[in-house]
Design a protein around this motif. Sequence first.
Motif, PDB file in Angstrom:
ATOM      1  N   ASN A   1       0.811  -1.216   0.000  1.00  0.00           N
ATOM      2  CA  ASN A   1       0.000   0.000   0.000  1.00  0.00           C
ATOM      3  C   ASN A   1       0.849   1.273   0.000  1.00  0.00           C
ATOM      4  O   ASN A   1       0.346   2.346  -0.290  1.00  0.00           O
ATOM      5  N   ARG A   2       2.129   1.141   0.373  1.00  0.00           N
ATOM      6  CA  ARG A   2       3.040   2.296   0.375  1.00  0.00           C
ATOM      7  C   ARG A   2       4.352   1.891  -0.271  1.00  0.00           C
ATOM      8  O   ARG A   2       4.885   0.812   0.017  1.00  0.00           O
ATOM      9  N   ILE A   3       4.866   2.778  -1.108  1.00  0.00           N
ATOM     10  CA  ILE A   3       6.155   2.544  -1.759  1.00  0.00           C
ATOM     11  C   ILE A   3       7.031   3.761  -1.525  1.00  0.00           C
ATOM     12  O   ILE A   3       6.614   4.896  -1.776  1.00  0.00           O
ATOM     13  N   SER A   4       8.229   3.510  -1.023  1.00  0.00           N
ATOM     14  CA  SER A   4       9.200   4.596  -0.861  1.00  0.00           C
ATOM     15  C   SER A   4      10.464   4.235  -1.644  1.00  0.00           C
ATOM     16  O   SER A   4      10.681   3.080  -2.008  1.00  0.00           O
ATOM     17  N   PHE A   5      11.279   5.239  -1.881  1.00  0.00           N
ATOM     18  CA  PHE A   5      12.483   5.056  -2.688  1.00  0.00           C
ATOM     19  C   PHE A   5      13.692   5.602  -1.945  1.00  0.00           C
ATOM     20  O   PHE A   5      13.645   6.681  -1.362  1.00  0.00           O
ATOM     21  N   ASP A   6      14.763   4.823  -1.973  1.00  0.00           N
ATOM     22  CA  ASP A   6      16.050   5.232  -1.406  1.00  0.00           C
ATOM     23  C   ASP A   6      17.084   4.972  -2.503  1.00  0.00           C
ATOM     24  O   ASP A   6      17.698   3.910  -2.559  1.00  0.00           O
ATOM     25  N   VAL A   7      17.250   5.949  -3.378  1.00  0.00           N
ATOM     26  CA  VAL A   7      18.051   5.797  -4.590  1.00  0.00           C
ATOM     27  C   VAL A   7      19.385   6.506  -4.414  1.00  0.00           C
ATOM     28  O   VAL A   7      19.462   7.577  -3.790  1.00  0.00           O
ATOM     29  N   TYR A   8      20.429   5.911  -4.988  1.00  0.00           N
ATOM     30  CA  TYR A   8      21.761   6.508  -4.971  1.00  0.00           C
ATOM     31  C   TYR A   8      21.653   7.974  -5.393  1.00  0.00           C
ATOM     32  O   TYR A   8      21.027   8.284  -6.409  1.00  0.00           O
ATOM     33  N   PRO A   9      22.234   8.897  -4.631  1.00  0.00           N
ATOM     34  CA  PRO A   9      22.000  10.334  -4.848  1.00  0.00           C
ATOM     35  C   PRO A   9      22.373  10.873  -6.233  1.00  0.00           C
ATOM     36  O   PRO A   9      21.767  11.832  -6.691  1.00  0.00           O
ATOM     37  N   ASN A  10      23.345  10.293  -6.911  1.00  0.00           N
ATOM     38  CA  ASN A  10      23.767  10.823  -8.209  1.00  0.00           C
ATOM     39  C   ASN A  10      22.942  10.297  -9.380  1.00  0.00           C
ATOM     40  O   ASN A  10      23.153  10.720 -10.510  1.00  0.00           O
ATOM     41  N   ASP A  11      22.035   9.362  -9.120  1.00  0.00           N
ATOM     42  CA  ASP A  11      21.171   8.838 -10.180  1.00  0.00           C
ATOM     43  C   ASP A  11      20.017   9.812 -10.415  1.00  0.00           C
ATOM     44  O   ASP A  11      19.465  10.376  -9.471  1.00  0.00           O
ATOM     45  N   ARG A  12      19.651   9.975 -11.675  1.00  0.00           N
ATOM     46  CA  ARG A  12      18.472  10.769 -12.018  1.00  0.00           C
ATOM     47  C   ARG A  12      17.263   9.843 -11.975  1.00  0.00           C
ATOM     48  O   ARG A  12      17.298   8.772 -12.558  1.00  0.00           O
ATOM     49  N   VAL A  13      16.214  10.280 -11.293  1.00  0.00           N
ATOM     50  CA  VAL A  13      15.016   9.440 -11.165  1.00  0.00           C
ATOM     51  C   VAL A  13      13.793  10.226 -11.627  1.00  0.00           C
ATOM     52  O   VAL A  13      13.624  11.376 -11.258  1.00  0.00           O
ATOM     53  N   GLU A  14      12.977   9.572 -12.436  1.00  0.00           N
ATOM     54  CA  GLU A  14      11.702  10.131 -12.873  1.00  0.00           C
ATOM     55  C   GLU A  14      10.608   9.158 -12.446  1.00  0.00           C
ATOM     56  O   GLU A  14      10.780   7.943 -12.554  1.00  0.00           O
ATOM     57  N   TYR A  15       9.485   9.705 -11.983  1.00  0.00           N
ATOM     58  CA  TYR A  15       8.347   8.878 -11.592  1.00  0.00           C
ATOM     59  C   TYR A  15       7.200   9.167 -12.562  1.00  0.00           C
ATOM     60  O   TYR A  15       6.858  10.312 -12.804  1.00  0.00           O
ATOM     61  N   ARG A  16       6.612   8.102 -13.098  1.00  0.00           N
ATOM     62  CA  ARG A  16       5.491   8.221 -14.028  1.00  0.00           C
ATOM     63  C   ARG A  16       4.438   7.191 -13.656  1.00  0.00           C
ATOM     64  O   ARG A  16       4.731   6.200 -13.007  1.00  0.00           O
ATOM     65  N   THR A  17       3.211   7.433 -14.102  1.00  0.00           N
ATOM     66  CA  THR A  17       2.155   6.438 -13.887  1.00  0.00           C
ATOM     67  C   THR A  17       1.934   5.680 -15.189  1.00  0.00           C
ATOM     68  O   THR A  17       2.250   6.168 -16.275  1.00  0.00           O
ATOM     69  N   TRP A  18       1.396   4.483 -15.027  1.00  0.00           N
ATOM     70  CA  TRP A  18       1.064   3.665 -16.187  1.00  0.00           C
ATOM     71  C   TRP A  18      -0.076   2.740 -15.802  1.00  0.00           C
ATOM     72  O   TRP A  18      -0.350   2.540 -14.614  1.00  0.00           O
ATOM     73  N   PRO A  19      -0.777   2.150 -16.775  1.00  0.00           N
ATOM     74  CA  PRO A  19      -1.955   1.342 -16.461  1.00  0.00           C
ATOM     75  C   PRO A  19      -1.645  -0.074 -15.979  1.00  0.00           C
ATOM     76  O   PRO A  19      -2.561  -0.859 -15.777  1.00  0.00           O
ATOM     77  N   GLY A  20      -0.395  -0.414 -15.763  1.00  0.00           N
ATOM     78  CA  GLY A  20      -0.039  -1.759 -15.322  1.00  0.00           C
ATOM     79  C   GLY A  20      -0.345  -1.995 -13.852  1.00  0.00           C
ATOM     80  O   GLY A  20      -0.681  -1.084 -13.098  1.00  0.00           O
ATOM     81  N   ASP A  21      -0.218  -3.254 -13.416  1.00  0.00           N
ATOM     82  CA  ASP A  21      -0.466  -3.639 -12.022  1.00  0.00           C
ATOM     83  C   ASP A  21       0.819  -3.687 -11.192  1.00  0.00           C
ATOM     84  O   ASP A  21       0.755  -3.752  -9.975  1.00  0.00           O
ATOM     85  N   ASP A  22       1.955  -3.729 -11.841  1.00  0.00           N
ATOM     86  CA  ASP A  22       3.250  -3.821 -11.166  1.00  0.00           C
ATOM     87  C   ASP A  22       4.014  -2.514 -11.335  1.00  0.00           C
ATOM     88  O   ASP A  22       3.675  -1.684 -12.172  1.00  0.00           O
ATOM     89  N   VAL A  23       5.078  -2.379 -10.558  1.00  0.00           N
ATOM     90  CA  VAL A  23       6.008  -1.273 -10.761  1.00  0.00           C
ATOM     91  C   VAL A  23       7.003  -1.727 -11.828  1.00  0.00           C
ATOM     92  O   VAL A  23       7.543  -2.834 -11.753  1.00  0.00           O
ATOM     93  N   LEU A  24       7.209  -0.896 -12.821  1.00  0.00           N
ATOM     94  CA  LEU A  24       8.179  -1.172 -13.866  1.00  0.00           C
ATOM     95  C   LEU A  24       9.324  -0.180 -13.703  1.00  0.00           C
ATOM     96  O   LEU A  24       9.099   1.023 -13.644  1.00  0.00           O
ATOM     97  N   ILE A  25      10.542  -0.706 -13.612  1.00  0.00           N
ATOM     98  CA  ILE A  25      11.726   0.135 -13.445  1.00  0.00           C
ATOM     99  C   ILE A  25      12.574   0.007 -14.703  1.00  0.00           C
ATOM    100  O   ILE A  25      12.998  -1.090 -15.056  1.00  0.00           O
ATOM    101  N   GLU A  26      12.797   1.137 -15.360  1.00  0.00           N
ATOM    102  CA  GLU A  26      13.634   1.181 -16.561  1.00  0.00           C
ATOM    103  C   GLU A  26      14.905   1.949 -16.207  1.00  0.00           C
ATOM    104  O   GLU A  26      14.848   3.120 -15.849  1.00  0.00           O
ATOM    105  N   THR A  27      16.037   1.276 -16.272  1.00  0.00           N
ATOM    106  CA  THR A  27      17.312   1.884 -15.908  1.00  0.00           C
ATOM    107  C   THR A  27      18.194   2.002 -17.135  1.00  0.00           C
ATOM    108  O   THR A  27      18.427   1.023 -17.834  1.00  0.00           O
TER     109      THR A  27
END
Length: 138
Positions: free
Chosen positions: A35-61
């Motif tokens: 029900n809750r998702i948090s992120f702890d990402v390496y500070p020098n990485d660029r991160v973008e958050y988007r929504t999509w109609p899927g049921d899972d989280v998709l991570i594209e690196t």
Amino acid sequence: MRHLLTLALVAWAALSLAQDPADIFHKTVDVDRVNRISFDVYPNDRVEYRTWPGDDVLIETSVEIANAKQDILDFYMRQNRYVLKPEVEGDAMSLVSFDKTRRTVKGTEGNAFETVTIVVYLPENFTSTADGLYTRNQ
């Protein structure tokens, strides 16, 4: 003149083939019981958050290393240097950078420079409640 043209063509071909190594990989994370998702990402990485109609989280690196050979990138990919690993506790999940103490990459001529861009696609039923924190809509 013909030799100059041939030399120019050879130089252009060599430069176009000598590109910095890059790779893009995808990972899905099941969030059916989360029900809750948090992120702890390496500070020098660029991160973008988007929504999509899927049921899972998709991570594209997307990773590019300037001033290095493909073997170096392949090695770090096998070491999971750029992976976000899920840590679940109850109904909360944290996606954490696997390697949070990245050492400097030694390149072909001194230090290499990494560019890491992560695009996280979250299901449409999650909304941002704080910076890097998403909650499922009830």
